[in-house]
Design a protein around this motif. Structure first.
Motif, mmCIF file in Angstrom:
data_model
loop_
_atom_site.group_PDB
_atom_site.id
_atom_site.type_symbol
_atom_site.label_atom_id
_atom_site.label_comp_id
_atom_site.label_asym_id
_atom_site.label_seq_id
_atom_site.Cartn_x
_atom_site.Cartn_y
_atom_site.Cartn_z
ATOM 1 N N ASP A 107 45.399 -6.881 35.768
ATOM 2 C CA ASP A 107 44.876 -7.460 37.005
ATOM 3 C C ASP A 107 45.832 -8.479 37.603
ATOM 4 O OD1 ASP A 107 42.606 -5.944 36.642
ATOM 5 O OD2 ASP A 107 41.368 -7.599 35.908
ATOM 6 N N TRP A 108 46.474 -9.294 36.771
ATOM 7 C CA TRP A 108 47.414 -10.301 37.288
ATOM 8 C C TRP A 108 48.569 -9.642 38.037
ATOM 9 C CZ3 TRP A 108 47.532 -13.062 31.894
ATOM 10 C CH2 TRP A 108 46.314 -13.732 31.702
ATOM 11 N N HIS A 109 48.911 -8.414 37.617
ATOM 12 C CA HIS A 109 50.004 -7.704 38.277
ATOM 13 C C HIS A 109 49.534 -6.920 39.501
ATOM 14 C CE1 HIS A 109 53.501 -8.372 35.683
ATOM 15 N NE2 HIS A 109 52.636 -8.453 34.686
ATOM 16 N N THR A 110 48.340 -6.370 39.454
ATOM 17 C CA THR A 110 47.901 -5.524 40.565
ATOM 18 C C THR A 110 47.335 -6.330 41.725
ATOM 19 O OG1 THR A 110 45.767 -5.195 39.431
ATOM 20 C CG2 THR A 110 47.481 -3.512 39.114
ATOM 21 N N THR A 111 46.624 -7.412 41.429
ATOM 22 C CA THR A 111 45.992 -8.190 42.501
ATOM 23 C C THR A 111 46.182 -9.689 42.348
ATOM 24 O OG1 THR A 111 43.870 -8.261 41.293
ATOM 25 C CG2 THR A 111 44.193 -6.442 42.848
ATOM 26 N N GLY A 112 46.871 -10.138 41.317
ATOM 27 C CA GLY A 112 46.950 -11.552 41.023
ATOM 28 C C GLY A 112 48.317 -12.164 41.217
ATOM 29 N N PRO A 113 48.559 -13.301 40.564
ATOM 30 C CA PRO A 113 49.778 -14.092 40.804
ATOM 31 C C PRO A 113 51.087 -13.435 40.381
ATOM 32 C CG PRO A 113 48.051 -15.428 39.789
ATOM 33 C CD PRO A 113 47.602 -14.014 39.699
ATOM 34 N N LEU A 114 51.043 -12.370 39.566
ATOM 35 C CA LEU A 114 52.277 -11.729 39.107
ATOM 36 C C LEU A 114 52.653 -10.497 39.927
ATOM 37 C CD1 LEU A 114 51.789 -11.944 35.218
ATOM 38 C CD2 LEU A 114 52.912 -13.578 36.747
ATOM 39 N N ARG A 115 51.890 -10.192 40.954
ATOM 40 C CA ARG A 115 52.138 -8.950 41.694
ATOM 41 C C ARG A 115 53.501 -8.933 42.383
ATOM 42 N NH1 ARG A 115 48.222 -11.826 44.299
ATOM 43 N NH2 ARG A 115 48.527 -12.355 46.509
ATOM 44 N N HIS A 116 54.022 -10.121 42.726
ATOM 45 C CA HIS A 116 55.335 -10.144 43.383
ATOM 46 C C HIS A 116 56.442 -9.696 42.444
ATOM 47 C CE1 HIS A 116 55.307 -13.961 41.211
ATOM 48 N NE2 HIS A 116 56.600 -14.049 41.386
ATOM 49 N N LEU A 117 56.193 -9.750 41.125
ATOM 50 C CA LEU A 117 57.205 -9.351 40.152
ATOM 51 C C LEU A 117 57.206 -7.852 39.883
ATOM 52 C CD1 LEU A 117 56.648 -12.221 37.551
ATOM 53 C CD2 LEU A 117 58.566 -12.006 39.152
ATOM 54 N N SER A 118 56.079 -7.199 40.113
ATOM 55 C CA SER A 118 55.943 -5.820 39.655
ATOM 56 C C SER A 118 55.425 -4.853 40.705
ATOM 57 C CB SER A 118 55.005 -5.780 38.444
ATOM 58 O OG SER A 118 53.769 -6.421 38.759
ATOM 59 N N ALA A 119 55.153 -5.326 41.920
ATOM 60 C CA ALA A 119 54.543 -4.451 42.921
ATOM 61 C C ALA A 119 55.376 -3.199 43.163
ATOM 62 C CB ALA A 119 54.335 -5.221 44.228
ATOM 63 N N ALA A 120 56.684 -3.363 43.328
ATOM 64 C CA ALA A 120 57.530 -2.211 43.607
ATOM 65 C C ALA A 120 57.555 -1.237 42.433
ATOM 66 C CB ALA A 120 58.950 -2.669 43.941
ATOM 67 N N ALA A 121 57.609 -1.769 41.216
ATOM 68 C CA ALA A 121 57.643 -0.906 40.038
ATOM 69 C C ALA A 121 56.325 -0.163 39.854
ATOM 70 C CB ALA A 121 57.951 -1.735 38.796
ATOM 71 N N LEU A 122 55.209 -0.849 40.109
ATOM 72 C CA LEU A 122 53.906 -0.199 39.970
ATOM 73 C C LEU A 122 53.688 0.865 41.033
ATOM 74 C CD1 LEU A 122 51.707 -3.306 39.101
ATOM 75 C CD2 LEU A 122 52.340 -1.442 37.561
ATOM 76 N N ALA A 123 54.310 0.684 42.189
ATOM 77 C CA ALA A 123 54.182 1.671 43.262
ATOM 78 C C ALA A 123 55.131 2.851 43.082
ATOM 79 C CB ALA A 123 54.444 1.002 44.612
ATOM 80 N N ASP A 124 56.076 2.728 42.167
ATOM 81 C CA ASP A 124 57.036 3.801 41.920
ATOM 82 C C ASP A 124 56.283 5.032 41.401
ATOM 83 O OD1 ASP A 124 59.053 5.479 40.554
ATOM 84 O OD2 ASP A 124 60.396 3.784 40.898
ATOM 85 N N PRO A 125 56.489 6.203 41.990
ATOM 86 C CA PRO A 125 55.750 7.396 41.544
ATOM 87 C C PRO A 125 56.042 7.805 40.113
ATOM 88 C CG PRO A 125 57.466 7.976 43.126
ATOM 89 C CD PRO A 125 57.357 6.484 43.146
ATOM 90 N N ARG A 126 57.119 7.292 39.523
ATOM 91 C CA ARG A 126 57.418 7.622 38.128
ATOM 92 C C ARG A 126 56.569 6.815 37.156
ATOM 93 N NH1 ARG A 126 63.459 5.938 37.812
ATOM 94 N NH2 ARG A 126 62.561 4.267 39.101
ATOM 95 N N THR A 127 55.919 5.745 37.635
ATOM 96 C CA THR A 127 55.244 4.775 36.765
ATOM 97 C C THR A 127 53.779 5.126 36.541
ATOM 98 O OG1 THR A 127 56.704 2.986 37.498
ATOM 99 C CG2 THR A 127 54.593 2.356 36.519
ATOM 100 N N THR A 128 53.372 5.029 35.270
ATOM 101 C CA THR A 128 51.970 5.159 34.889
ATOM 102 C C THR A 128 51.604 3.989 33.992
ATOM 103 O OG1 THR A 128 52.086 7.583 34.932
ATOM 104 C CG2 THR A 128 50.240 6.594 33.739
ATOM 105 N N VAL A 129 50.498 3.319 34.300
ATOM 106 C CA VAL A 129 49.999 2.239 33.451
ATOM 107 C C VAL A 129 48.886 2.787 32.572
ATOM 108 C CG1 VAL A 129 48.888 -0.025 33.386
ATOM 109 C CG2 VAL A 129 50.601 0.466 35.137
#
Length: 231
Positions: A107-129
């Motif tokens: 949650d901190w990465h998708t909607t919280g304070p850490l999203r600026h660090l990982s938004a591009a990587a999470l949006a990458d079509p190669r990425t699965t969480v």
């Protein structure tokens, strides 16, 4: 005057009780801006002050594959997102999966304070969480990868939760090997070198065991333990 210039310590942004205990996200002021810290069950895990060792984790694993075409990688632990971001910055990875057991961290990465660090990587079509415990996933999955990069503890000699200790024991390392394609690479981040763990890797059947260090001005260096599943 900036009111944060006299801050005496970190402030808590979020605190949650999960199935594995308490996880906390804190923020403190550093010389170049705010630094975020993740604390698990009172134990410091990582912060955003310096991502060199996480970058080494990913770069060393990719280099050890020696030009294998379209390699895939499973990252153990989302953390502050440095490892995932480094993987996504490398166009050579064909598939990137990251296993994270704490919903709070996701949650901190998708909607919280850490999203600026990982938004591009999470949006990458190669990425699965994968919202799962890495140890349980390794023992249950039939998926295989060319690299497995582990950064879920402070190292094999300093685990955050008791159940993680099994990952660095022979049975856990055999599960890591089963998750790797022949010739695949296991990379394990550690806050300190461990000769004992190097020998455990060899005893578990890995070859090419070596350790790379992150150069530090003083103190014990962070390291990445590398090993290859024989082809």
């Amino acid at each position: 005057m900036d009111p944060l210039s006299h801050a005496t310590g970190p402030r808590t942004l979020d605190r949650r009780e999960g199935p594995y205990g308490e996880v906390v996200l804190r923020e403190r002021r550093g010389p170049d801006g705010e630094i975020h810290e993740i604390i698990a069950n009172g134990c410091f895990l990582m912060d955003t002050s310096d991502g060199r060792s996480e970058r080494l984790l990913m770069d060393a694993a990719y280099a050890a594959l020696a030009g294998r075409p379209d390699p895939s990688v499973l990252i153990g632990g989302l953390g502050v997102g440095f490892s995932l971001a480094r993987a996504a910055a490398e166009p050579g990875w064909s598939r990137i999966a990251v296993a994270e057991r704490e919903q709070a961290i996701i949650d901190w990465h998708t909607t919280g304070p850490l999203r600026h660090l990982s938004a591009a990587a999470l949006a990458d079509p190669r990425t699965t969480v994968l919202h799962t415990d890495l140890v349980a996933h390794l023992h249950s999955t039939s998926d295989t990868y060319d690299a497995l990069c582990v950064d879920i503890d402070n190292g094999p000699d300093w685990t955050v939760t008791e159940g993680n200790g099994g990952l660095y024991a022979p049975d856990g390392l055999r599960a890591c090997a089963r998750c790797l394609n022949p010739g695949g690479v296991l990379a394990v981040w550690s806050a300190q070198p461990s000769r004992t763990f190097e020998q455990t890797l060899r005893n578990a059947g890995f070859s090419g065991v070596r350790t790379e260090e992150v150069v530090v001005a003083r103190g014990v260096p962070d390291v990445v333990h590398l090993a290859v599943r024989p082809a």
